[in-house]
Design a protein around this motif. Structure first.
Motif, PDB file in Angstrom:
ATOM      1  N   GLY A  21      46.881  11.599 -45.880  1.00 14.59           N
ATOM      2  CA  GLY A  21      48.168  10.928 -45.746  1.00 14.59           C
ATOM      3  C   GLY A  21      48.816  11.251 -44.419  1.00 14.59           C
ATOM      4  N   LYS A  22      49.889  10.561 -44.148  1.00 11.15           N
ATOM      5  CA  LYS A  22      50.641  10.769 -42.914  1.00 11.15           C
ATOM      6  C   LYS A  22      51.938  11.512 -43.233  1.00 11.15           C
ATOM      7  CE  LYS A  22      48.918   6.455 -40.993  1.00 11.15           C
ATOM      8  NZ  LYS A  22      48.160   6.840 -39.858  1.00 11.15           N
ATOM      9  N   PRO A  23      52.313  12.461 -42.392  1.00  8.87           N
ATOM     10  CA  PRO A  23      53.577  13.165 -42.647  1.00  8.87           C
ATOM     11  C   PRO A  23      54.767  12.231 -42.441  1.00  8.87           C
ATOM     12  CG  PRO A  23      52.630  13.863 -40.556  1.00  8.87           C
ATOM     13  CD  PRO A  23      51.638  12.955 -41.203  1.00  8.87           C
ATOM     14  N   ASP A  24      55.805  12.455 -43.242  1.00  9.91           N
ATOM     15  CA  ASP A  24      57.018  11.669 -43.104  1.00  9.91           C
ATOM     16  C   ASP A  24      58.219  12.608 -43.064  1.00  9.91           C
ATOM     17  OD1 ASP A  24      57.229  12.483 -45.731  1.00  9.91           O
ATOM     18  OD2 ASP A  24      57.044  10.487 -46.587  1.00  9.91           O
ATOM     19  N   PHE A  25      59.397  12.058 -43.161  1.00 12.95           N
ATOM     20  CA  PHE A  25      60.618  12.844 -43.037  1.00 12.95           C
ATOM     21  C   PHE A  25      60.701  13.924 -44.122  1.00 12.95           C
ATOM     22  CE2 PHE A  25      65.209  13.529 -43.656  1.00 12.95           C
ATOM     23  CZ  PHE A  25      65.518  13.967 -42.375  1.00 12.95           C
ATOM     24  N   TYR A  26      60.310  13.582 -45.341  1.00 11.90           N
ATOM     25  CA  TYR A  26      60.342  14.546 -46.438  1.00 11.90           C
ATOM     26  C   TYR A  26      59.418  15.738 -46.130  1.00 11.90           C
ATOM     27  CZ  TYR A  26      59.651  16.634 -51.010  1.00 11.90           C
ATOM     28  OH  TYR A  26      59.559  17.531 -52.039  1.00 11.90           O
ATOM     29  N   LEU A  31      58.432  21.411 -44.564  1.00 10.95           N
ATOM     30  CA  LEU A  31      57.792  22.365 -43.650  1.00 10.95           C
ATOM     31  C   LEU A  31      58.807  23.209 -42.898  1.00 10.95           C
ATOM     32  CD1 LEU A  31      55.014  20.021 -42.317  1.00 10.95           C
ATOM     33  CD2 LEU A  31      54.639  22.096 -43.654  1.00 10.95           C
ATOM     34  N   SER A  32      59.912  22.616 -42.497  1.00 13.73           N
ATOM     35  CA  SER A  32      60.894  23.380 -41.729  1.00 13.73           C
ATOM     36  C   SER A  32      61.723  24.298 -42.623  1.00 13.73           C
ATOM     37  CB  SER A  32      61.809  22.448 -40.941  1.00 13.73           C
ATOM     38  OG  SER A  32      62.560  21.645 -41.814  1.00 13.73           O
ATOM     39  N   ALA A  33      61.863  23.957 -43.890  1.00 17.47           N
ATOM     40  CA  ALA A  33      62.679  24.762 -44.793  1.00 17.47           C
ATOM     41  C   ALA A  33      61.995  26.072 -45.163  1.00 17.47           C
ATOM     42  CB  ALA A  33      63.001  23.975 -46.056  1.00 17.47           C
ATOM     43  N   ARG A  34      60.721  26.024 -45.401  1.00 14.65           N
ATOM     44  CA  ARG A  34      59.989  27.235 -45.773  1.00 14.65           C
ATOM     45  C   ARG A  34      58.597  27.204 -45.152  1.00 14.65           C
ATOM     46  NH1 ARG A  34      57.868  25.609 -51.448  1.00 14.65           N
ATOM     47  NH2 ARG A  34      58.419  23.455 -51.380  1.00 14.65           N
ATOM     48  N   ASP A  98      57.810  27.147 -34.456  1.00 13.89           N
ATOM     49  CA  ASP A  98      58.754  27.999 -35.175  1.00 13.89           C
ATOM     50  C   ASP A  98      59.187  27.291 -36.457  1.00 13.89           C
ATOM     51  OD1 ASP A  98      58.511  29.952 -33.201  1.00 13.89           O
ATOM     52  OD2 ASP A  98      60.077  29.031 -31.997  1.00 13.89           O
ATOM     53  N   ASN A  99      60.459  26.938 -36.594  1.00 12.25           N
ATOM     54  CA  ASN A  99      60.877  26.236 -37.810  1.00 12.25           C
ATOM     55  C   ASN A  99      61.211  24.770 -37.526  1.00 12.25           C
ATOM     56  OD1 ASN A  99      63.231  26.609 -36.400  1.00 12.25           O
ATOM     57  ND2 ASN A  99      64.452  27.144 -38.182  1.00 12.25           N
ATOM     58  N   LYS A 100      60.779  24.252 -36.372  1.00  6.75           N
ATOM     59  CA  LYS A 100      61.008  22.856 -36.017  1.00  6.75           C
ATOM     60  C   LYS A 100      59.720  22.067 -36.218  1.00  6.75           C
ATOM     61  CE  LYS A 100      62.604  24.626 -32.294  1.00  6.75           C
ATOM     62  NZ  LYS A 100      62.804  24.906 -30.954  1.00  6.75           N
ATOM     63  N   VAL A 101      59.856  20.874 -36.788  1.00  9.38           N
ATOM     64  CA  VAL A 101      58.707  20.017 -37.061  1.00  9.38           C
ATOM     65  C   VAL A 101      58.934  18.673 -36.386  1.00  9.38           C
ATOM     66  CG1 VAL A 101      57.337  18.897 -38.851  1.00  9.38           C
ATOM     67  CG2 VAL A 101      58.294  21.150 -39.268  1.00  9.38           C
ATOM     68  N   ALA A 102      57.915  18.183 -35.696  1.00 12.61           N
ATOM     69  CA  ALA A 102      57.990  16.873 -35.051  1.00 12.61           C
ATOM     70  C   ALA A 102      56.791  16.047 -35.511  1.00 12.61           C
ATOM     71  CB  ALA A 102      57.977  17.021 -33.539  1.00 12.61           C
TER      72      ALA A 102
END
Length: 131
Positions: A21-26, A31-34, A98-102
């Motif tokens: 699958g492809k990553p989305d906003f959810y 990923l950034s939360a934990r 770090d805790n940022k996801v793009a």
């Protein structure tokens, strides 16, 4: 999982992966939360950036995806990739630092309907004016 390339799918061995699958906003929120403690029900897998060079061969398009010195590069194989195919490959991955996801997101092709020309309604009033 900090500073890594993330994909959703299965990883039967460290040399093989299947993207499901492809990553989305959810997914980015999850990923950034934990980032360090993902549940086993999630199918997120990571490839750490601390390696000097990451090269992923893509069997379907006979192309290669490279990660070098904080840059992503797609190298065509025998057949030429269209722009949509290239975006399709890049949208399979998220980048975590770090805790940022793009992640790359392509908007769906929305067809814009042109309305038929509407004749404007003319309103007028008249009254007899005496001089």
């Amino acid at each position: 999982m900090p500073n890594s390339l993330i994909f959703i799918g299965e990883r039967p061995s460290h040399l093989e992966m299947y993207i499901m699958g492809k990553p989305d906003f959810y997914d980015a929120i999850q990923l950034s939360a934990r980032p360090h403690r993902l549940s086993s029900s999630m199918s997120y897998h990571s490839i750490p950036f601390h390696q000097s060079d990451i090269s992923i061969n893509i069997i379907e398009s006979n192309s290669r995806f490279n990660c070098r010195q904080q840059s992503l590069q797609l190298i065509e194989g025998d057949k030429q990739l269209s722009e949509e195919d290239a975006y399709g490959i890049f949208t399979n991955f998220a980048i975590m630092e770090d805790n940022k996801v793009a992640f790359l997101l392509t908007s769906p092709n929305k067809k814009i309907r042109t309305r038929g020309r509407v004749t404007p309604k003319v309103l007028f009033a008249s009254r007899k004016v005496e001089f």
